[in-house]
Motif scaffolding. Structure first.
Motif, short mmCIF file in Angstrom:
data_model
loop_
_atom_site.label_atom_id
_atom_site.label_comp_id
_atom_site.label_asym_id
_atom_site.label_seq_id
_atom_site.Cartn_x
_atom_site.Cartn_y
_atom_site.Cartn_z
N ALA A 459 41.28 48.59 48.86
CA ALA A 459 41.78 49.22 47.51
C ALA A 459 40.56 49.68 46.83
N ALA A 460 39.73 48.36 46.61
CA ALA A 460 38.51 48.43 45.83
C ALA A 460 37.32 49.61 46.37
N GLN A 461 37.42 49.70 47.65
CA GLN A 461 36.51 50.55 48.30
C GLN A 461 37.07 52.14 47.96
N HIS A 462 38.24 52.14 48.01
CA HIS A 462 38.92 53.63 47.86
C HIS A 462 38.65 54.02 46.35
N ARG A 463 38.60 52.84 45.34
CA ARG A 463 38.31 53.26 43.90
C ARG A 463 36.84 53.55 43.84
N LEU A 464 35.67 52.99 44.58
CA LEU A 464 34.42 53.22 44.52
C LEU A 464 34.32 54.68 45.23
N ALA A 465 35.02 55.06 46.06
CA ALA A 465 34.89 56.47 46.62
C ALA A 465 35.42 57.21 45.68
N ASP A 466 36.37 57.27 44.95
CA ASP A 466 36.75 58.14 44.05
C ASP A 466 35.84 58.47 42.81
N THR A 467 34.98 57.28 42.48
CA THR A 467 34.35 57.05 41.42
C THR A 467 33.04 57.86 41.89
N MET A 468 32.51 57.68 43.07
CA MET A 468 31.43 58.45 43.48
C MET A 468 31.78 59.79 43.65
N ILE A 469 32.70 60.18 44.17
CA ILE A 469 33.16 61.70 44.17
C ILE A 469 32.94 62.41 42.59
N ASP A 470 33.53 61.49 41.47
CA ASP A 470 33.60 61.84 40.34
C ASP A 470 32.26 61.98 39.70
N TYR A 471 31.39 61.15 40.12
CA TYR A 471 29.89 61.26 39.85
C TYR A 471 29.28 62.47 40.26
N TRP A 472 29.49 62.69 41.55
CA TRP A 472 28.71 63.71 42.37
C TRP A 472 29.23 65.08 41.93
N THR A 473 30.45 65.19 41.81
CA THR A 473 31.03 66.49 41.27
C THR A 473 30.90 66.70 39.84
N GLY A 474 31.14 65.65 38.94
CA GLY A 474 30.48 65.74 37.58
C GLY A 474 29.26 66.36 37.12
N PHE A 475 28.25 65.68 38.09
CA PHE A 475 26.95 66.23 38.02
C PHE A 475 26.93 67.71 38.56
N ALA A 476 27.56 68.06 39.58
CA ALA A 476 27.40 69.53 39.90
C ALA A 476 27.99 70.32 38.86
#
Length: 528
Positions: A459-476
């Protein structure tokens, strides 16, 4: 096989080996009527697949097949078609040996891309676009290996993954051959021009394009930052484990080489393929079967600079400030070199207190450098694998990334991360000789379903994945990865990305011995 050959071979093959496990055709998913996924491009209609919440359009040609007289030619425009083109499955990968692509590929008709876009009617405002360049040492890989639906749906972006010519077919250099040493990079630019022209039909914003890539794909982004031909083709850049200031004399991180060096490699290929003494070498090579070229090519491939597409080494371009000034998000993995070290040990080359001086001397040709490395990174007992992994990761990834960050940040906004999940899902079968930690390519399953298959995560890794996607797409979207639901990311520090521990850190350079490597590199440059 010599130790140096082992190092070079493993250096080229690592990304493919890491991601081969589970890289298969994406699982069949229920689709609604195909009419809902038909889009008109300037070349004709394409029919993709409608999934639950997103649509995919696969195998769309962005350039003409580089076959016959177009083998080793700059990309030509794809021909238009009549009727509706099927875009429900990826096209062939570009020619490459077996690895990431089971059985390899010999199909030169490979200049295709794939589009993943959120489902539904065309949005009120076009969505940001992320164009993804795959890794694989410029020798292996395929855009179709990266299922981007989580990034597209969670981030509300359009994602384009690209095939580009690889190996000798992508980077051959020969006297008098236009495009020498840069055909694969030219393909990437052709794909970006297609995006500028066509992505609006898929709901994307043609003037809101982020160019992103990992490993050789990350280095490709560096090259495009330095290439005059890429001017105006993208608006942001994401560089994962592909530091722009990597050194060509190290076997693990892809880089570029002078045109003269690339031509010497090309002459060697021609000789091995039986064309070295031909009256017309290029005509002979164009008649040579792909399978023979794959056998004759060097294990590692590198683009050539001192060329029209790449006038100077990207490291020099960035050092001098002569690069495209766009915001950049870049980073590396905490244990980047461990996969290579594990591969070397598996190949029958143990790293022990007794063998460590010889291994270091093989990795760094200068005896003085090797002795300094052994002093800085002593091996005790059975810790040789992680120590050697740290040397590779620090020398070829962490410290060049820090150097790239410092150079870019004087000119453009830069956001730097370090992926640090020491229990990241394994990307290879079997048990490694020591824990790999956050090794090369281990961040990829947090952004993509590799081969269409999600890795098992906590579950913690899934939260990390969501955060990374949020970071990457927020930057885009805004050129700033920060968002209301993500931990704050400061440009003044390195954002450490680990499950339940996403925090800024100011100790990355000390942890990776960057003062040591900077001094060693300076002495090497002064003596060279």
């Amino acid at each position: 096989m010599t130790m140096h050959r082992v190092l070079t071979t493993l250096g080229c093959a690592l990304t493919a080996a890491l991601v081969t496990a589970g890289f298969a055709a994406p699982p069949t998913q229920p689709a609604r009527p195909a009419e809902a996924a038909t889009v008109r491009t300037h070349d004709g209609l394409v029919r993709g697949t409608t999934h639950d919440g997103y649509r995919t359009f696969e195998g769309i040609p962005y350039a003409a097949p580089p076959v016959g007289r177009l083998r080793w030619a700059l990309p030509h425009r794809a021909a238009a078609w009549s009727g509706v083109r099927d875009a429900t499955r990826p096209a062939s990968a570009c020619p490459q040996p077996a690895g990431e692509v089971p059985g390899g590929s010999t199909d030169e008709d490979c200049l295709h891309l794939n589009v993943t876009t959120p489902d539904g009617a065309r949005p009120a405002h076009p969505r940001p676009v992320i164009v993804w360049l795959h890794g694989g040492g410029f020798t292996t890989g395929a855009g179709g290996s990266y299922d981007a639906h989580r990034m597209a749906t969670r981030g509300d972006v359009v994602v384009v993954t690209v095939n580009y010519r690889l190996g000798a077919l992508g980077f051959l250099a020969h006297s008098g051959l236009p495009g020498s040493g840069t055909f694969g990079l030219a393909d990437q630019q052709a794909a970006l021009r297609w995006v500028r022209t066509e992505i609006g039909a898929f709901g994307g914003d043609a003037h809101h394009v982020t160019l992103a890539g990992e490993s050789a794909g990350g280095y490709s982004v560096c090259a495009q930052l330095a290439s005059p031909g890429a001017a105006g083709l993208f608006d942001r850049a994401i560089i994962e484990s592909g530091p722009c200031t990597g050194r060509a004399d190290r076997p693990f991180a892809p880089s570029s080489v002078p045109l003269a060096t690339a031509r010497a490699t090309g002459a060697d290929l021609a000789a091995k393929a039986g064309c070295g003494s031909a009256h017309d070498v290029m005509s002979c090579l164009r008649r040579t079967p792909v399978s023979s070229l794959l056998k004759a090519q060097e294990t590692d491939q590198q683009p050539a600079y001192e060329t029209p597409l790449l006038p100077s080494d990207p490291a020099a371009a960035i050092t001098s400030g002569r690069f495209r000034h766009v915001p950049v998000l870049l980073g590396n993995n905490h244990d980047e070199g461990n996969g290579w070290a594990a591969g070397i040990i598996r190949a029958g080359n143990p790293v022990t207190p007794a063998t460590w001086p010889d291994v270091a001397a093989t990795f760094f040709s200068s005896p003085g450098q090797a002795k300094a490395i052994v002093r800085e990174y002593p091996v005790h007992g059975t810790d040789g694998g992680p120590v050697f992994g740290a040397v590779i990761g620090d020398a070829d990834f962490a410290c060049p990334t820090a150097r790239t960050d410092s150079l870019l940040a004087t000119q453009v906004p830069v956001w730097r991360y370090e992926f640090a999940d020491e229990h990241a899902p394994p990307l290879t079968p079997g048990t490694p000789p020591f824990p790999l930690g956050a090794s090369h390519a281990s961040e990829l399953p947090y952004l993509f379903d590799l081969g269409g298959r999600a890795r098992d995560m906590t579950a913690a890794q899934h939260r990390l994945a969501d955060t990374m996607i949020d970071y990457w797409t927020g930057f885009a979207r805004t050129a700033d990865p920060n968002g209301p639901s993500s931990p704050p990311w400061s440009r003044r520090t390195v954002q450490s990305l680990a499950p339940d521990h996403i925090v800024p850190t100011g100790t990355a350079q000390a942890r990776h011995h960057c003062a040591f490597w900077d001094a060693l590199t300076a002495r090497s440059s002064a003596s060279g």
